[in-house]
Design a protein around this motif. Structure first.
Motif, PDB file in Angstrom:
ATOM      1  N   VAL A  21       2.440  12.903 -15.483  1.00 31.74           N
ATOM      2  CA  VAL A  21       1.753  11.930 -14.628  1.00 31.74           C
ATOM      3  C   VAL A  21       2.708  10.769 -14.367  1.00 31.74           C
ATOM      4  O   VAL A  21       3.313  10.247 -15.294  1.00 31.74           O
ATOM      5  CB  VAL A  21       0.475  11.406 -15.327  1.00 31.74           C
ATOM      6  CG1 VAL A  21      -0.264  10.447 -14.419  1.00 31.74           C
ATOM      7  CG2 VAL A  21      -0.407  12.553 -15.745  1.00 31.74           C
ATOM      8  N   SER A  22       2.811  10.381 -13.130  1.00 33.08           N
ATOM      9  CA  SER A  22       3.735   9.282 -12.827  1.00 33.08           C
ATOM     10  C   SER A  22       3.053   7.943 -13.080  1.00 33.08           C
ATOM     11  O   SER A  22       1.830   7.836 -13.066  1.00 33.08           O
ATOM     12  CB  SER A  22       4.192   9.375 -11.374  1.00 33.08           C
ATOM     13  OG  SER A  22       3.113   9.038 -10.538  1.00 33.08           O
ATOM     14  N   GLY A  23       3.879   6.932 -13.291  1.00 33.49           N
ATOM     15  CA  GLY A  23       3.356   5.572 -13.477  1.00 33.49           C
ATOM     16  C   GLY A  23       2.585   5.116 -12.265  1.00 33.49           C
ATOM     17  O   GLY A  23       1.636   4.347 -12.359  1.00 33.49           O
ATOM     18  N   GLN A  24       2.960   5.631 -11.093  1.00 31.30           N
ATOM     19  CA  GLN A  24       2.285   5.244  -9.845  1.00 31.30           C
ATOM     20  C   GLN A  24       0.830   5.729  -9.832  1.00 31.30           C
ATOM     21  O   GLN A  24      -0.063   5.016  -9.382  1.00 31.30           O
ATOM     22  CB  GLN A  24       3.040   5.858  -8.677  1.00 31.30           C
ATOM     23  CG  GLN A  24       3.084   4.950  -7.472  1.00 31.30           C
ATOM     24  CD  GLN A  24       4.023   5.473  -6.406  1.00 31.30           C
ATOM     25  OE1 GLN A  24       4.573   6.578  -6.509  1.00 31.30           O
ATOM     26  NE2 GLN A  24       4.210   4.692  -5.371  1.00 31.30           N
ATOM     27  N   ASP A  25       0.629   6.955 -10.353  1.00 31.40           N
ATOM     28  CA  ASP A  25      -0.745   7.487 -10.437  1.00 31.40           C
ATOM     29  C   ASP A  25      -1.600   6.582 -11.305  1.00 31.40           C
ATOM     30  O   ASP A  25      -2.750   6.272 -10.984  1.00 31.40           O
ATOM     31  CB  ASP A  25      -0.740   8.895 -11.069  1.00 31.40           C
ATOM     32  CG  ASP A  25      -0.090   9.916 -10.162  1.00 31.40           C
ATOM     33  OD1 ASP A  25      -0.034   9.672  -8.945  1.00 31.40           O
ATOM     34  OD2 ASP A  25       0.368  10.957 -10.681  1.00 31.40           O
ATOM     35  N   ILE A  26      -1.022   6.178 -12.447  1.00 32.63           N
ATOM     36  CA  ILE A  26      -1.758   5.336 -13.389  1.00 32.63           C
ATOM     37  C   ILE A  26      -2.013   3.953 -12.788  1.00 32.63           C
ATOM     38  O   ILE A  26      -3.117   3.423 -12.886  1.00 32.63           O
ATOM     39  CB  ILE A  26      -0.977   5.214 -14.723  1.00 32.63           C
ATOM     40  CG1 ILE A  26      -0.855   6.586 -15.397  1.00 32.63           C
ATOM     41  CG2 ILE A  26      -1.651   4.216 -15.667  1.00 32.63           C
ATOM     42  CD1 ILE A  26      -2.161   7.228 -15.789  1.00 32.63           C
ATOM     43  N   SER A  27      -1.010   3.379 -12.134  1.00 31.28           N
ATOM     44  CA  SER A  27      -1.192   2.064 -11.501  1.00 31.28           C
ATOM     45  C   SER A  27      -2.302   2.131 -10.464  1.00 31.28           C
ATOM     46  O   SER A  27      -3.134   1.232 -10.381  1.00 31.28           O
ATOM     47  CB  SER A  27       0.093   1.611 -10.814  1.00 31.28           C
ATOM     48  OG  SER A  27       1.129   1.569 -11.740  1.00 31.28           O
ATOM     49  N   GLY A  28      -2.318   3.208  -9.691  1.00 31.46           N
ATOM     50  CA  GLY A  28      -3.358   3.402  -8.678  1.00 31.46           C
ATOM     51  C   GLY A  28      -4.728   3.476  -9.317  1.00 31.46           C
ATOM     52  O   GLY A  28      -5.686   2.868  -8.835  1.00 31.46           O
ATOM     53  N   LEU A  29      -4.798   4.197 -10.432  1.00 33.61           N
ATOM     54  CA  LEU A  29      -6.071   4.332 -11.147  1.00 33.61           C
ATOM     55  C   LEU A  29      -6.537   2.973 -11.675  1.00 33.61           C
ATOM     56  O   LEU A  29      -7.705   2.599 -11.495  1.00 33.61           O
ATOM     57  CB  LEU A  29      -5.913   5.325 -12.310  1.00 33.61           C
ATOM     58  CG  LEU A  29      -7.126   5.455 -13.235  1.00 33.61           C
ATOM     59  CD1 LEU A  29      -8.324   6.036 -12.502  1.00 33.61           C
ATOM     60  CD2 LEU A  29      -6.793   6.332 -14.445  1.00 33.61           C
ATOM     61  N   ILE A  30      -5.615   2.233 -12.301  1.00 33.69           N
ATOM     62  CA  ILE A  30      -5.969   0.908 -12.840  1.00 33.69           C
ATOM     63  C   ILE A  30      -6.446   0.006 -11.704  1.00 33.69           C
ATOM     64  O   ILE A  30      -7.470  -0.675 -11.837  1.00 33.69           O
ATOM     65  CB  ILE A  30      -4.760   0.263 -13.581  1.00 33.69           C
ATOM     66  CG1 ILE A  30      -4.461   1.048 -14.866  1.00 33.69           C
ATOM     67  CG2 ILE A  30      -5.041  -1.196 -13.924  1.00 33.69           C
ATOM     68  CD1 ILE A  30      -3.190   0.625 -15.585  1.00 33.69           C
ATOM     69  N   PHE A  31      -5.764   0.033 -10.590  1.00 30.05           N
ATOM     70  CA  PHE A  31      -6.135  -0.805  -9.448  1.00 30.05           C
ATOM     71  C   PHE A  31      -7.545  -0.463  -8.968  1.00 30.05           C
ATOM     72  O   PHE A  31      -8.382  -1.345  -8.768  1.00 30.05           O
ATOM     73  CB  PHE A  31      -5.109  -0.621  -8.317  1.00 30.05           C
ATOM     74  CG  PHE A  31      -5.397  -1.451  -7.114  1.00 30.05           C
ATOM     75  CD1 PHE A  31      -5.163  -2.822  -7.124  1.00 30.05           C
ATOM     76  CD2 PHE A  31      -5.918  -0.871  -5.960  1.00 30.05           C
ATOM     77  CE1 PHE A  31      -5.437  -3.598  -6.003  1.00 30.05           C
ATOM     78  CE2 PHE A  31      -6.199  -1.639  -4.843  1.00 30.05           C
ATOM     79  CZ  PHE A  31      -5.949  -3.005  -4.861  1.00 30.05           C
ATOM     80  N   ARG A  32      -7.818   0.830  -8.830  1.00 30.52           N
ATOM     81  CA  ARG A  32      -9.143   1.257  -8.345  1.00 30.52           C
ATOM     82  C   ARG A  32     -10.244   0.867  -9.327  1.00 30.52           C
ATOM     83  O   ARG A  32     -11.323   0.429  -8.941  1.00 30.52           O
ATOM     84  CB  ARG A  32      -9.159   2.776  -8.128  1.00 30.52           C
ATOM     85  CG  ARG A  32      -8.400   3.218  -6.886  1.00 30.52           C
ATOM     86  CD  ARG A  32      -8.819   4.621  -6.447  1.00 30.52           C
ATOM     87  NE  ARG A  32      -8.688   5.613  -7.498  1.00 30.52           N
ATOM     88  CZ  ARG A  32      -7.567   6.275  -7.777  1.00 30.52           C
ATOM     89  NH1 ARG A  32      -6.483   6.034  -7.093  1.00 30.52           N
ATOM     90  NH2 ARG A  32      -7.532   7.171  -8.738  1.00 30.52           N
ATOM     91  N   VAL A  33      -9.923   1.012 -10.613  1.00 29.06           N
ATOM     92  CA  VAL A  33     -10.906   0.688 -11.653  1.00 29.06           C
ATOM     93  C   VAL A  33     -11.207  -0.822 -11.659  1.00 29.06           C
ATOM     94  O   VAL A  33     -12.364  -1.233 -11.763  1.00 29.06           O
ATOM     95  CB  VAL A  33     -10.367   1.163 -13.031  1.00 29.06           C
ATOM     96  CG1 VAL A  33     -11.047   0.447 -14.166  1.00 29.06           C
ATOM     97  CG2 VAL A  33     -10.589   2.660 -13.179  1.00 29.06           C
ATOM     98  N   VAL A  34     -10.173  -1.638 -11.508  1.00 32.44           N
ATOM     99  CA  VAL A  34     -10.368  -3.102 -11.489  1.00 32.44           C
ATOM    100  C   VAL A  34     -11.201  -3.507 -10.282  1.00 32.44           C
ATOM    101  O   VAL A  34     -12.143  -4.298 -10.392  1.00 32.44           O
ATOM    102  CB  VAL A  34      -8.998  -3.842 -11.505  1.00 32.44           C
ATOM    103  CG1 VAL A  34      -9.172  -5.327 -11.204  1.00 32.44           C
ATOM    104  CG2 VAL A  34      -8.320  -3.672 -12.853  1.00 32.44           C
ATOM    105  N   ILE A  35     -10.895  -2.923  -9.118  1.00 29.84           N
ATOM    106  CA  ILE A  35     -11.670  -3.243  -7.905  1.00 29.84           C
ATOM    107  C   ILE A  35     -13.127  -2.822  -8.090  1.00 29.84           C
ATOM    108  O   ILE A  35     -14.050  -3.582  -7.785  1.00 29.84           O
ATOM    109  CB  ILE A  35     -11.063  -2.526  -6.655  1.00 29.84           C
ATOM    110  CG1 ILE A  35      -9.665  -3.087  -6.357  1.00 29.84           C
ATOM    111  CG2 ILE A  35     -11.969  -2.661  -5.434  1.00 29.84           C
ATOM    112  CD1 ILE A  35      -9.613  -4.546  -5.934  1.00 29.84           C
TER     113      ILE A  35
END
Lengths: 155, 75
Positions: free
Chosen positions: A37-51
């Motif tokens: 899993v790339s860091g970008q996938d995780i960053s995207g997930l964190i961003f969506r979860v925070v929103i």
């Protein structure tokens, strides 16, 4: 009868639990897939979860305030302030211990050659920011739960 | 062995003798929520000195008549 503040805390606690389950579910799905899993996938997930967390908090608190028009406008009194401060203290300790544990683990990993990967399939070697999100979430849940514990103790 | 002390109060009785003052009325007068008055009345929350004096003042009583710091055994 439950006060507006207590209802608000229940709402925040439930949102935290729901969001955490969505977050955890996605992380586990990443790991179960067995692919890196790339860091970008995780960053995207964190961003969506925070929103999602912010949107749910705002929408549900507006709905609660509309339903409880009398209680929502009242300023915080000394009992509520006491409970909030006691709960903040617990949340602060959870956050501090978690961050120290996280930094220690990072240091041990680098000292003993366990590389922290940008692409990973093992949660123990996950990036620092991913663990910080979990620690932050734990501290928030500890805070809400402690405050609710004090309120519930009275009934 | 140290004596176990607890904070008791007569708020319920004092409200009754003040024309059945409601918890909400008392709460509004002292600037707290009804839930806080309820918690104080049930002895689940010990108020600050300021709130304790405000309550005593509402009922025109000395603070000792409203709150008693007594042994658990005493009635």
């Amino acid at each position: 009868m439950i006060s507006f503040r207590e209802k608000s805390l229940w709402v925040s606690l439930l949102i935290s639990l729901v969001i955490a389950s969505v977050y955890g579910d996605n992380i586990l799905a990443f790991l179960a897939a067995g692919e890196a899993v790339s860091g970008q996938d995780i960053s995207g997930l964190i961003f969506r979860v925070v929103i999602a967390f912010i949107v749910l908090e705002v929408v549900l608190h507006i709905a609660l305030a509309m339903k409880e028009q009398e209680g929502s406008g009242l300023p915080e009194d000394e009992r509520e302030r006491n409970y909030r401060l006691l709960a903040n203290n617990v949340g602060y300790w959870v956050l501090s211990i978690g961050v120290i544990a996280c930094i220690s683990q990072q240091m041990i990993n680098s000292s003993f050659g366990f590389e922290v990967q940008n692409e990973y399939t093992n949660l123990a070697l996950a990036p620092f920011e991913l663990k910080l999100v979990v620690i932050f979430w734990l501290s928030e849940v500890a805070r809400f739960a402690t405050e609710l514990y004090y309120y519930r103790q009275e009934s | 062995m140290a004596e176990t002390l607890t904070l008791k109060n007569n708020i319920r009785t004092l409200r009754f003798f003040s024309n059945e003052m409601t918890q909400q009325e008392l709460a509004s007068k002292i600037g707290v929520t009804r839930q806080t008055v309820m918690a104080i009345e049930k002895g689940k929350y010990s108020p600050s000195l300021e709130v304790a004096f405000k309550i005593a003042r509402i009922f025109n009583k000395p603070i000792d008549d409203v709150f008693q710091y007594t042994s658990l055994d005493e009635k």
